[in-house]
Every structure is written in C-alpha cells, then in structure tokens.
Write an enzyme that holds these catalytic residues in place. Structure first.
Site, PDB file in Angstrom:
ATOM      1  N   LYS A  52       0.844  -1.206   0.000  1.00 48.82           N
ATOM      2  CA  LYS A  52       0.000   0.000   0.000  1.00 48.82           C
ATOM      3  C   LYS A  52       0.875   1.251   0.000  1.00 48.82           C
ATOM      4  O   LYS A  52       0.616   2.207  -0.738  1.00 48.82           O
ATOM      5  CB  LYS A  52      -0.920   0.007   1.230  1.00 48.82           C
ATOM      6  CG  LYS A  52      -2.082  -0.972   1.133  1.00 48.82           C
ATOM      7  CD  LYS A  52      -2.810  -1.102   2.474  1.00 48.82           C
ATOM      8  CE  LYS A  52      -3.772  -2.275   2.449  1.00 48.82           C
ATOM      9  NZ  LYS A  52      -4.319  -2.641   3.756  1.00 48.82           N
ATOM     10  N   GLN A  96      -4.569  -1.835  10.029  1.00 48.36           N
ATOM     11  CA  GLN A  96      -4.461  -3.127   9.357  1.00 48.36           C
ATOM     12  C   GLN A  96      -5.121  -4.220  10.211  1.00 48.36           C
ATOM     13  O   GLN A  96      -4.877  -4.325  11.408  1.00 48.36           O
ATOM     14  CB  GLN A  96      -2.976  -3.450   9.101  1.00 48.36           C
ATOM     15  CG  GLN A  96      -2.734  -4.695   8.276  1.00 48.36           C
ATOM     16  CD  GLN A  96      -3.281  -4.613   6.846  1.00 48.36           C
ATOM     17  OE1 GLN A  96      -3.275  -3.545   6.238  1.00 48.36           O
ATOM     18  NE2 GLN A  96      -3.758  -5.725   6.329  1.00 48.36           N
ATOM     19  N   ASP A 119     -11.043   2.837   4.637  1.00 55.43           N
ATOM     20  CA  ASP A 119     -11.389   1.420   4.458  1.00 55.43           C
ATOM     21  C   ASP A 119     -12.904   1.238   4.287  1.00 55.43           C
ATOM     22  O   ASP A 119     -13.351   0.191   3.820  1.00 55.43           O
ATOM     23  CB  ASP A 119     -10.951   0.603   5.687  1.00 55.43           C
ATOM     24  CG  ASP A 119      -9.652  -0.151   5.466  1.00 55.43           C
ATOM     25  OD1 ASP A 119      -9.382  -0.525   4.312  1.00 55.43           O
ATOM     26  OD2 ASP A 119      -8.921  -0.361   6.458  1.00 55.43           O
TER      27      ASP A 119
HETATM   28  N1  GUN Z   1      -6.732  -6.890   6.123  1.00 54.32           N
HETATM   29  C1  GUN Z   1      -7.084  -7.594   5.019  1.00 54.32           C
HETATM   30  N2  GUN Z   1      -7.736  -6.798   4.161  1.00 54.32           N
HETATM   31  C2  GUN Z   1      -7.793  -5.578   4.722  1.00 54.32           C
HETATM   32  C3  GUN Z   1      -8.318  -4.325   4.298  1.00 54.32           C
HETATM   33  O1  GUN Z   1      -8.907  -4.168   3.223  1.00 54.32           O
HETATM   34  N3  GUN Z   1      -8.161  -3.289   5.162  1.00 54.32           N
HETATM   35  C4  GUN Z   1      -7.540  -3.433   6.354  1.00 54.32           C
HETATM   36  N4  GUN Z   1      -7.447  -2.375   7.143  1.00 54.32           N
HETATM   37  N5  GUN Z   1      -7.027  -4.573   6.779  1.00 54.32           N
HETATM   38  C5  GUN Z   1      -7.158  -5.635   5.956  1.00 54.32           C
END
Ligand code: GUN
Length: 294
Positions: A52, A96, A119
């Site tokens: 990311k 996360q 998110d």
């Molecule tokens: N863990 C797995 N997928 C995601 C996501 O899309 N966002 C976040 N914050 N954590 C994740």
C-alpha cells in the site's frame, strides 16, 4: 473470451490519481496523506502495508506507518487513532486487520473519524452504503465495480450471484450491484455457508462474484455458459517442490472455457483493491479540503 485485466485498469486509475496529485503540486497545495497503523508483525499484514505504501508513493500520495507492539493495550491504540483523527495533515486512517484477540476491532473501527475512514468499515459508512448515500466504500467491492464498469460489462437487469457474505466483500458488493445506477441495477442473490443448492444458484448467474475464501471452490459445472466471473479469492497452494501456486476461489482453467469474461488471479481484483484504497484517500482529501463536492 475476455480476460478482465486488473493490472491494466489499475494502471489507468493510478495514472488518473498521479495526474491529480501533480495538479495539486502545481498549485502549491498539500498532497493527500494516509496514516497506517500496524499492530504486531504478522507476515501477510507487513506485505499488505508495504504494498500500500509503495503504491501510494508511486502516485505522489504520502504515507506514515505507526507500528505498535502486539501487546499494545486497546486504550493506547485508540489514543493513536484519536491523535490521527485530530491531525489536519492526515486525510485517511487505516488500521491493518486482523488485530490481536485482546483488542476489539469494532471499537477500533468506530473510533476512526468516518470522514477519514478510507477502508469504509465504519458503521456510518456502511450505513451510507446501505442507504445509497455517498460515503467511503470498502476497497475490494469498489475494485469489483471499477472492473465491471471499465471492462464495459453490462450489469443492468442481470442476475448477479455473490458467493460469500463478509462485511468486507460480499455484503457491500451485494448493495453496490443492486443500486439504482447504470453501472449496477443487477438482481442480486447473496449465497453463504447455509445456502441450499448453491451450485444450482451459481450456475444461474449472468455475473458470478466468488468471495467465499475457499481455493478453487467454483468449478466449470457451477458456471453458466457465457457468464462473467469475478474471482475475489487469493490463496497460496503449496507445491511438492516447496514453492507455491497462487489460485483464486475459482478453478480458472476450466472456468475460462465457459465464461464470456473472467478476472485472473493474480492480476484481477487483488491489484484493484490497493488502488481503490488510494482513490478513497483522494476522496477523503477533497472532502476535508472542500475542493470538490462528493
Ligand atoms: N486486512 C485484510 N484486508 C484488509 C483491508 O482491506 N483493510 C484493512 N485495514 N485490513 C485488511
């Protein structure tokens, strides 16, 4: 048979974002910033976060990473989120997932300011999605909608079957596909672990979205001739030689003989997810600066 190339459409969106950031720099404006929080050091989470940050950097969006130890208290984590909520230089906050068991993910998500919740997991944003109001949409279903739209897949009036009802993918995808707009307007069936006759329902789909989390679960017999298949799964299947093969929720080779269009794994939905997250960061930036109505 058309392969819906996630890498290609992702690059399109990244170019759009890059041009937008360049425009801000030209006008001596601040660039968008995302703050990520990583609790502990889970291998997969480390990889996701690194990807990311790299993608953000590639378009000129800045990021900061707050690393907290696995034994951090919930209170300390919530304090970091509150600090970021109040920081005017931070447009989006991402915690996360998954979090250690002693921390309530619900409480954590509800502490993020809805206007910084890139998110789209906050109940306010989920509620807006359910009501058809503008807000932040979770990146994976957003990526699915971008793929369908950019690949000119006709969705209006079509039967869309979604396998999997998760809060992150299946449920928001069902809401988006049934929305009243020209890129949606599908008739949606949401299948899950208690669904009877799942194979028969799947094989009645014009558009089949597989987000069930089981490697190669969807076989050719579950796909109608000419259907569009969107594969959300990403799994590592260990091979005898110690390497691994990446597969989705769909048995790609046999499925591809029946579909009119299909997303590959990797290079399909997955690559779109981090890109759409950046679209959300840009949206949060404009929302906070009042530069563009959303
Ligand atoms: N863990 C797995 N997928 C995601 C996501 O899309 N966002 C976040 N914050 N954590 C994740």
């Amino acid at each position: 048979m058309k392969i819906i190339d996630g890498k290609f459409y992702s690059e399109q969106i990244l170019s759009e974002l890059r041009a937008e950031v360049a425009g801000l720099i030209d006008r001596d404006l601040r660039v968008p910033h995302i703050a990520a929080i990583l609790v502990g050091s889970d291998g997969a989470s480390e990889t996701y976060i690194a990807n990311k940050e790299k993608k953000a950097r590639s378009v000129g969006i800045t990021s900061s990473l707050y690393r907290l130890p696995a034994n951090v208290s919930e209170k300390e984590l919530l304090d970091v989120i509150s600090f970021l909520n109040n920081d005017d230089e931070v447009d989006g906050i991402l915690v996360q997932l998954p979090l250690p068991a002693h921390i309530s993910a619900t409480r954590v998500i509800e502490t993020i300011l809805p206007s910084k919740d890139v998110d789209g997991f906050h109940p306010i944003n989920m509620g807006r999605l359910a009501l058809g109001q503008d807000g932040f949409v979770p990146a994976t279903p957003m990526g699915i909608m971008e793929l369908l739209r950019r690949a000119s897949i006709d969705t209006a009036g079509k039967h869309c079957v979604i396998l999997g009802r998760s809060n992150i993918v299946g449920t928001p995808a069902a809401l988006l596909m049934s929305r009243n707009n020209k890129y949606a307007n599908s008739t949606v069936t949401l299948c899950h672990s208690k669904t009877e006759n799942l194979a028969a329902i799947a094989s009645s789909a014009d558009i089949l979205i597989a987000a069930i989390g089981k490697p190669e679960f969807v076989t050719a017999s579950m796909i109608r001739e000419g259907a569009v298949v969107i594969d959300v799964g990403i799994h590592r299947l260990p091979l005898k030689d110690g390497n691994y093969r990446i597969v989705g929720d769909v048995k790609y080779d046999e499925a591809a003989t029946r579909t009119s269009a299909i997303t590959p794994v990797p290079g399909g939905v997955g690559v779109m997810t981090t890109t759409c997250l950046l679209q959300n960061v840009m949206k949060a930036y404009h929302l906070r600066n009042g530069a563009r109505p959303i």
